[in-house]
Scaffold this motif. Structure first.
Motif, PDB file in Angstrom:
ATOM      1  N   LEU A 120      40.723  42.316  42.708  1.00 49.59           N
ATOM      2  CA  LEU A 120      41.647  42.490  43.833  1.00 49.59           C
ATOM      3  C   LEU A 120      41.755  41.222  44.665  1.00 49.59           C
ATOM      4  N   ILE A 121      40.625  40.549  44.855  1.00 55.30           N
ATOM      5  CA  ILE A 121      40.641  39.282  45.599  1.00 55.30           C
ATOM      6  C   ILE A 121      41.536  38.271  44.888  1.00 55.30           C
ATOM      7  N   GLY A 122      41.354  38.162  43.570  1.00 57.52           N
ATOM      8  CA  GLY A 122      42.190  37.242  42.799  1.00 57.52           C
ATOM      9  C   GLY A 122      43.655  37.599  42.881  1.00 57.52           C
ATOM     10  N   TYR A 123      43.965  38.887  42.778  1.00 53.59           N
ATOM     11  CA  TYR A 123      45.349  39.389  42.844  1.00 53.59           C
ATOM     12  C   TYR A 123      46.018  38.955  44.147  1.00 53.59           C
ATOM     13  N   ILE A 124      45.288  39.033  45.261  1.00 53.43           N
ATOM     14  CA  ILE A 124      45.858  38.715  46.574  1.00 53.43           C
ATOM     15  C   ILE A 124      45.926  37.203  46.813  1.00 53.43           C
ATOM     16  N   VAL A 125      44.818  36.522  46.558  1.00 54.52           N
ATOM     17  CA  VAL A 125      44.708  35.098  46.908  1.00 54.52           C
ATOM     18  C   VAL A 125      45.678  34.239  46.107  1.00 54.52           C
ATOM     19  N   SER A 126      45.945  34.603  44.843  1.00 50.49           N
ATOM     20  CA  SER A 126      46.766  33.738  43.990  1.00 50.49           C
ATOM     21  C   SER A 126      48.256  33.881  44.233  1.00 50.49           C
ATOM     22  N   ILE A 127      48.663  34.762  45.160  1.00 48.42           N
ATOM     23  CA  ILE A 127      50.092  34.842  45.480  1.00 48.42           C
ATOM     24  C   ILE A 127      50.573  33.526  46.095  1.00 48.42           C
ATOM     25  N   PRO A 128      49.827  32.951  47.071  1.00 45.64           N
ATOM     26  CA  PRO A 128      50.247  31.645  47.584  1.00 45.64           C
ATOM     27  C   PRO A 128      49.413  30.480  47.056  1.00 45.64           C
ATOM     28  N   VAL A 129      48.174  30.737  46.592  1.00 50.24           N
ATOM     29  CA  VAL A 129      47.253  29.664  46.211  1.00 50.24           C
ATOM     30  C   VAL A 129      47.197  29.566  44.685  1.00 50.24           C
ATOM     31  N   PHE A 130      47.242  28.348  44.137  1.00 48.03           N
ATOM     32  CA  PHE A 130      47.150  28.158  42.695  1.00 48.03           C
ATOM     33  C   PHE A 130      45.859  28.770  42.156  1.00 48.03           C
ATOM     34  N   CYS A 131      45.943  29.334  40.955  1.00 50.60           N
ATOM     35  CA  CYS A 131      44.779  30.037  40.409  1.00 50.60           C
ATOM     36  C   CYS A 131      43.583  29.098  40.235  1.00 50.60           C
ATOM     37  N   ASP A 132      43.826  27.828  39.862  1.00 55.19           N
ATOM     38  CA  ASP A 132      42.726  26.864  39.732  1.00 55.19           C
ATOM     39  C   ASP A 132      41.998  26.706  41.067  1.00 55.19           C
ATOM     40  N   SER A 133      42.776  26.465  42.129  1.00 52.52           N
ATOM     41  CA  SER A 133      42.185  26.278  43.458  1.00 52.52           C
ATOM     42  C   SER A 133      41.498  27.552  43.928  1.00 52.52           C
ATOM     43  N   GLY A 134      42.149  28.694  43.687  1.00 52.15           N
ATOM     44  CA  GLY A 134      41.572  29.960  44.109  1.00 52.15           C
ATOM     45  C   GLY A 134      40.219  30.216  43.496  1.00 52.15           C
TER      46      GLY A 134
END
Length: 447
Positions: free
Chosen positions: A103-117
């Motif tokens: 769930l954290i990944g699902y939310i954070v990667s909406i604006p933040v690149f998955c690598d950075s997240g």
């Protein structure tokens, strides 16, 4: 010969990117001019098509991409991404750590690149794994697949925005966000399933380390409030959604015009930037100049690749391929939901060959754009589902030529063979589940 020219042009882009290690921007430009020359297009028309394709796409979504990357940078630098993670952990609870990570990944990667997240949340992931006594590899795959789902499907991530622009769906960004959030759910669920069933059996050296979750949270210092942290993401989505509803209902009057203005992607993302400014710990040169500059630097290669994709699309449109496609009986072979397999397979081939999900989204959307009108595909929902199909292909699969694969591998301590079993297979399942779900949505919403 037009199609032979196009196929060789695409192969040229892939080979130049993967074998010669040429930047995707230059690879795309080489492929663009190759297709223009070999299709017999007049030289002046090639230049016009490149300039119109590049400039037209940048005029539509260039600033949207810039604003999106600035929001992501501020969320990362200010600790807001960590605050969002902490809130999700509190809601889900420590007894379901992998679900919390997904769930954290699902939310954070909406604006933040998955690598950075993944990098930002890596220490929290490790500490939570220790506290819950679960395998670090399992937590890593849960986080990585959650990040990956929204990264390839939900604007304001640049890839889906660029794909929408290429196929002429920029005005339907609200619908794309809504459907993206829905389609990303099964993709996240299958990633969570793989993390708990397969990755949980993989051992890494870090499984024996002792980490304290509370101490790691404290080490980040004072984080922003929950409201401030979520606002830069939620505000643009709400504004775009309201604008889409007003447009769909064909409302009139001054208020309706104002709501449509606020709901335009440009204004909505600018509102997100303004909301993100409240996250700055202080207002000085470091935050107001250096942080913003970092966002601008991160947006530059995306803008160039996206613009080059627009140029590629501009040349393709003027080669006569659209007319050739129209003369085919594609409606008989790939009617309805089956058509979505075409962008899915193209994007999956490009993703697997050259590694970048963003590049796969940009190139595929440029290639299929001329097909849509002859196939009668138009309107908010059909075009949004085409973007979903491209996104499904762009996540199939992440392996050694993908930077995200190495971020997950290195930060989780997995061996490459284990990462293939855990991460690569998970992304394969995500892509397959996503395209199947997208086709089902087409049959329900369009057919």
């Amino acid at each position: 010969m037009l199609f032979v020219s196009l196929i060789i042009g695409v192969l040229l882009v892939v080979v130049a990117t993967t074998k010669l290690k040429l930047h995707p921007f230059l690879s795309l430009m080489l492929g663009t001019f190759f297709v223009g020359f070999t299709s017999g297009m007049p030289l002046a028309k090639i230049i016009e098509s490149v300039n119109t394709g590049f400039g037209g796409l940048m005029g539509g979504i260039g600033l949207v991409i810039v604003f999106g990357t600035i929001i992501g940078t501020i969320l990362e630098k200010s600790g807001a991404a960590l605050r969002m993670a902490e809130v999700v952990l509190r809601v889900v609870g420590p007894k379901r750590p992998q679900l919390a990570m997904s769930l954290i990944g699902y939310i954070v990667s909406i604006p933040v690149f998955c690598d950075s997240g993944f990098v930002i949340l890596s220490s929290l992931r490790k500490a939570l794994a220790k506290r819950a006594k679960v395998a670090i590899a399992s937590m890593s795959v849960a986080l990585a697949t959650g990040l990956y789902a929204t990264h390839t499907l939900v604007p304001p991530t640049p890839g889906p925005i660029a794909a929408a622009g290429n196929i002429g769906a920029s005005d339907f960004l609200g619908t794309i966000i809504l459907l993206g959030l829905i389609v990303a759910v099964p993709a996240t669920v299958v990633g969570y399933f793989w993390a708990t069933r397969v990755a949980s059996k993989i051992e890494v050296e870090e499984d024996g380390e002792e980490l304290n979750y509370d101490e790691i949270v404290k080490s980040f210092g004072k984080m922003p409030s929950t409201f401030k942290s979520f606002l830069p993401i939620i505000l643009p989505i709400v504004l775009i959604g309201i604008g889409s509803i007003v447009t769909f209902q064909k409302m009139e009057g001054g208020l309706a015009e104002f709501l449509v203005f606020l709901g335009s992607p440009l204004v909505a993302l600018l509102a997100g930037v303004i909301a993100a400014m409240a996250l700055l710990p202080k207002y000085n040169e470091e935050t107001l100049t250096e942080w913003i500059s970092k966002g601008l630097l991160e947006s530059a290669p995306i803008l160039l690749i996206t613009g080059a994709g627009g140029a590629f699309g501009g040349v393709i449109k003027n080669t006569g391929i659209a007319e050739a496609i129209q003369s085919w009986s594609l409606g008989d072979m790939f009617s309805g939901a089956l058509f979505l397999l075409i962008p899915f397979l193209i994007a999956a081939a490009l993703k697997t060959a050259q590694g970048s999900s963003t590049a796969a989204l940009v190139i595929t959307s440029s290639l299929i754009a001329p097909m849509l009108a002859p196939m009668g595909i138009d309107g908010a929902v059909p075009l949004a589902l085409v973007v979903m199909a491209i996104g499904a292909g762009a996540m199939t699969v992440s392996h050694v030529n993908d930077s995200f694969f190495w971020v997950v591998t290195q930060f989780s301590g997995m061996k490459v063979t284990d990462a293939y079993k855990a991460q690569t297979m998970a992304t394969l399942l995500q892509g397959l589940v996503t395209i199947v779900f997208t086709m089902i949505l087409w049959m329900v919403l369009v057919s």
